[in-house]
Design an enzyme around this catalytic site. Structure first.
Site, PDB file in Angstrom:
ATOM      1  CB  CYS A 154      -0.979  -0.027   1.171  1.00 53.50           C
ATOM      2  SG  CYS A 154      -0.258  -0.401   2.778  1.00 53.50           S
ATOM      3  N   GLY A 179       2.835   0.308   3.986  1.00 55.54           N
ATOM      4  CA  GLY A 179       2.920  -1.147   4.053  1.00 55.54           C
ATOM      5  C   GLY A 179       2.677  -1.715   5.431  1.00 55.54           C
ATOM      6  CD1 TRP A 180       1.391   1.442   8.466  1.00 60.47           C
ATOM      7  CD2 TRP A 180       3.482   1.498   9.233  1.00 60.47           C
ATOM      8  NE1 TRP A 180       1.686   2.745   8.702  1.00 60.47           N
ATOM      9  CE2 TRP A 180       2.972   2.815   9.190  1.00 60.47           C
ATOM     10  CE3 TRP A 180       4.774   1.300   9.709  1.00 60.47           C
ATOM     11  CZ2 TRP A 180       3.736   3.928   9.579  1.00 60.47           C
ATOM     12  CZ3 TRP A 180       5.520   2.410  10.094  1.00 60.47           C
ATOM     13  CH2 TRP A 180       5.007   3.694  10.020  1.00 60.47           C
ATOM     14  CG  ASP A 181      -2.488   0.842   8.475  1.00 59.88           C
ATOM     15  OD1 ASP A 181      -2.750   0.380   9.598  1.00 59.88           O
ATOM     16  OD2 ASP A 181      -1.991   1.974   8.315  1.00 59.88           O
ATOM     17  NE  ARG A 182      -4.204   1.174   2.154  1.00 52.77           N
ATOM     18  CZ  ARG A 182      -4.157   2.280   1.411  1.00 52.77           C
ATOM     19  NH1 ARG A 182      -5.077   2.484   0.479  1.00 52.77           N
ATOM     20  NH2 ARG A 182      -3.206   3.175   1.601  1.00 52.77           N
ATOM     21  NE  ARG A 206      -3.147   2.914  11.267  1.00 56.42           N
ATOM     22  CZ  ARG A 206      -2.203   3.818  11.121  1.00 56.42           C
ATOM     23  NH1 ARG A 206      -2.135   4.846  11.960  1.00 56.42           N
ATOM     24  NH2 ARG A 206      -1.332   3.742  10.136  1.00 56.42           N
TER      25      ARG A 206
END
Length: 581
Positions: A321, A324-327, A373
């Site tokens: 994404c 590179g640490w959520d989706r 989050r």
């Protein structure tokens, strides 16, 4: 270094998962801080790291890329696992590495500058000898020139965005100043790493062509590289909502049905674009993607990833994404769990163990900002594991049970496998006369597909080479952002062993054993797949609700608190209700 095979009790069971989730919700993982700071925290993180190595080692031989102080990447694991091949737990011989360690080390160190936050292309799943990799998107002009001091000023540590700024348009500025050689050099190293890992498919989850903040381009992506440096790869633009969208998911009592992303927002400019050759077998109307709700969109994207990695060529894929640490971990984790449920990877791990590995490695150790989050109600991490109930059916199975041939009248592949030594009415058992033959990749012993299944006399050749089906410029179908009819309703859902060697490099440690024995395939029937995924989901919900779920509820009178907890329980399926997610 000896293989990490100890501490079996330290990382097992509900208590270990609870400790992991509590540590996860306390602070973001940082390699240079020993995982998060503090002696107690450091010890917990070390147990988590060792447990991950032990779980990987159950089924694979691997090398370790040392990132002890975050020298390579500050939010990647301190020990990055490079899976080399599958092995059995019975093997105890010296492990022989299959990688050119010095070359890989050099490629990683050079390529990390090409991507945001230094989050380079990192292999995390090995299936049929092919790597599934994760990374951030391509870095922009500002980051390449080292202006990292603007990081938290511009991002506030939020969203999925890179925080560096660019005073000039990235590519235009480079060409205008005759400085495009910088991009040629840096992205050239990134491309060399992709080729070394045999990556062909690059799946970009960004909803933007370039991330823009305060009117400035702060990232780029392969799909808008003006010099077409990534033209030899198959680029798939599969835009997926960022973590902020999952605030709506939580606000709807954790119900994803009917939750449709607003594709008309100004910053959304990346259309869905997939080569036609990759869409024909999936029976999905991709032109309708803007009307899909969160359930259907996630399901269809996962089907696409499974189809890509399950192909007959030897090509791997990259998923990314922005940072590179959520989706990215969402789809990496779903892909890992789906393939595990089919018995195709991590075959020796029990549900509690694959759950621990997925939470710890795919999410925690790769730097997901759970604390941030949760504070914003953006519960993409929770969504990942609660979503498992939506991928239990046969249509998400990589073994494709519906295409298997009936090998004998009245018998399926699973029934034949279960017969083993059972006598079918004669003095000779089936297993003594025949052996089950499945195509397998020569690069991944023990990885099987049931696309081609036949019975042959025992002792006949049982290995077939995978056919390559590459096209240099695949035809691509492009769906642009088109206005949706106002009266059209949104979609509604109708290691490894203790041996190791260190003769190549101090940065890489190889742990495992000799690949002498081909592991047996585990063909999991649909009912088994469903029960395995449900067991993972139930274990996660139970522990999450008793740890993070409680912490996420703000202080309030006891009655209000009880109501909120009951609402949470109903939303995730821990209590009965008229409908569940």
């Amino acid at each position: 270094m000896a293989g990490a095979r100890g501490c079996p009790q330290a990382g097992s069971g509900e208590r270990a998962l609870a400790e992991l989730l509590l540590e996860f919700s306390r602070a973001q993982y940082r390699a240079k801080d020993g995982g998060g700071g503090g002696a107690g925290s450091s010890a917990k993180v070390e147990r988590i790291e060792k447990r991950c190595l032990e779980l990987f080692g159950r089924d694979y031989c691997y090398s370790l890329i040392q990132n002890v102080n975050g020298e390579i990447c500050g939010h990647y694991p301190r020990q990055i696992v490079f899976l080399e091949y599958e092995s059995t737990d019975r093997e105890r011989n010296m492990f022989e590495s299959t990688v050119q360690v010095s070359k890989l080390q050099d490629l990683i160190n050079r390529s990390k500058m090409a991507r945001c936050r230094g989050r380079f292309v990192c292999p995390v799943i090995l299936y049929k000898g092919k790597h599934v990799c994760r990374s951030a998107t391509l870095a922009g002009w500002g980051e390449l020139y080292g202006r990292t001091g603007y990081n938290y000023i511009f991002s506030g540590g939020s969203d999925d965005a890179w925080a560096d700024t660019e005073d000039l348009s990235e590519e235009d500025s480079a060409f205008r100043n005759a400085d495009s050689q910088l991009f040629d050099k840096v992205r050239g190293h990134d491309i060399k790493l992709l080729r070394y890992l045999s990556i062909r498919y690059i799946c970009d989850l960004m909803v933007e062509n370039k991330k823009v903040k305060f009117g400035l381009n702060v990232t780029s992506s392969e799909k808008v590289d003006k010099a077409q440096r990534y033209a030899d790869f198959t680029l798939l633009s599969i835009p997926y909502p960022g973590c902020e969208f999952f605030k709506e998911y939580k606000d709807r009592d954790y119900r994803a049905e009917g939750l449709v992303f607003n594709w008309k927002q100004d910053y959304v400019d990346a259309p869905l674009s997939i080569p036609v050759s990759l869409t024909r077998s999936l029976n999905i109307d991709w032109s309708e993607y803007q009307s899909w709700d969160l359930v259907q969109q996630t399901q269809n994207y996962l089907k696409l990833l499974i189809s890509l990695i399950n192909g007959d060529d030897d090509s791997g894929l990259l998923v990314h994404c922005i940072s590179g640490w959520d989706r990215t971990p969402l789809f990496v984790a779903l892909l890992r769990l789906s393939l595990w449920a089919d018995g195709l990877i991590h075959a020796s791990l029990e549900p509690a163990e694959i759950l621990y590995l997925t939470v710890a490695y795919d999410w925690f150790l790769f730097g997901h900002m759970l604390v941030d989050r949760l504070s914003k109600g953006e519960e993409i991490f929770f969504f990942c594991f609660n979503f498992l109930k939506h991928i239990t059916s046969e249509e998400f199975s990589a073994v494709k049970l519906q295409r298997r041939k009936s090998l004998l009248p009245g018998f399926t592949v699973e029934e034949i496998c279960m017969l083993k030594q059972r006598d079918r009415g004669s003095t000779t058992s089936l297993s003594s006369d025949f052996s089950l033959v499945l195509e397998s990749s020569p690069g991944a012993a023990g990885s099987f597909t049931s696309e081609a299944v036949e019975l042959m006399p025992a002792g006949a050749q049982t290995q077939a080479a995978w056919k390559k089906s590459r096209t240099s410029s695949p035809q691509t179908v492009l769906w642009s952002r088109t206005p949706q009819s106002e009266d059209r309703p949104p979609y509604q859902e109708a290691k490894s062993s203790s041996s190791s060697s260190s003769n190549h490099s101090d940065t890489f440690l190889r742990v495992g054993s000799s690949p002498l024995e081909v592991p047996k395939p585990r063909l999991v029937p649909v009912a088994g797949r469903e029960s395995r995924l449900e067991e993972v989901r139930s274990a996660f919900l139970a522990t999450y609700s008793s740890t993070i779920g409680l912490k996420a509820v703000p202080s309030s009178p006891s009655g209000a608190l009880g109501g909120l907890l009951e609402q949470f329980a109903r939303g995730v399926g821990l209590r009965g209700s008229s409908s569940t997610l």
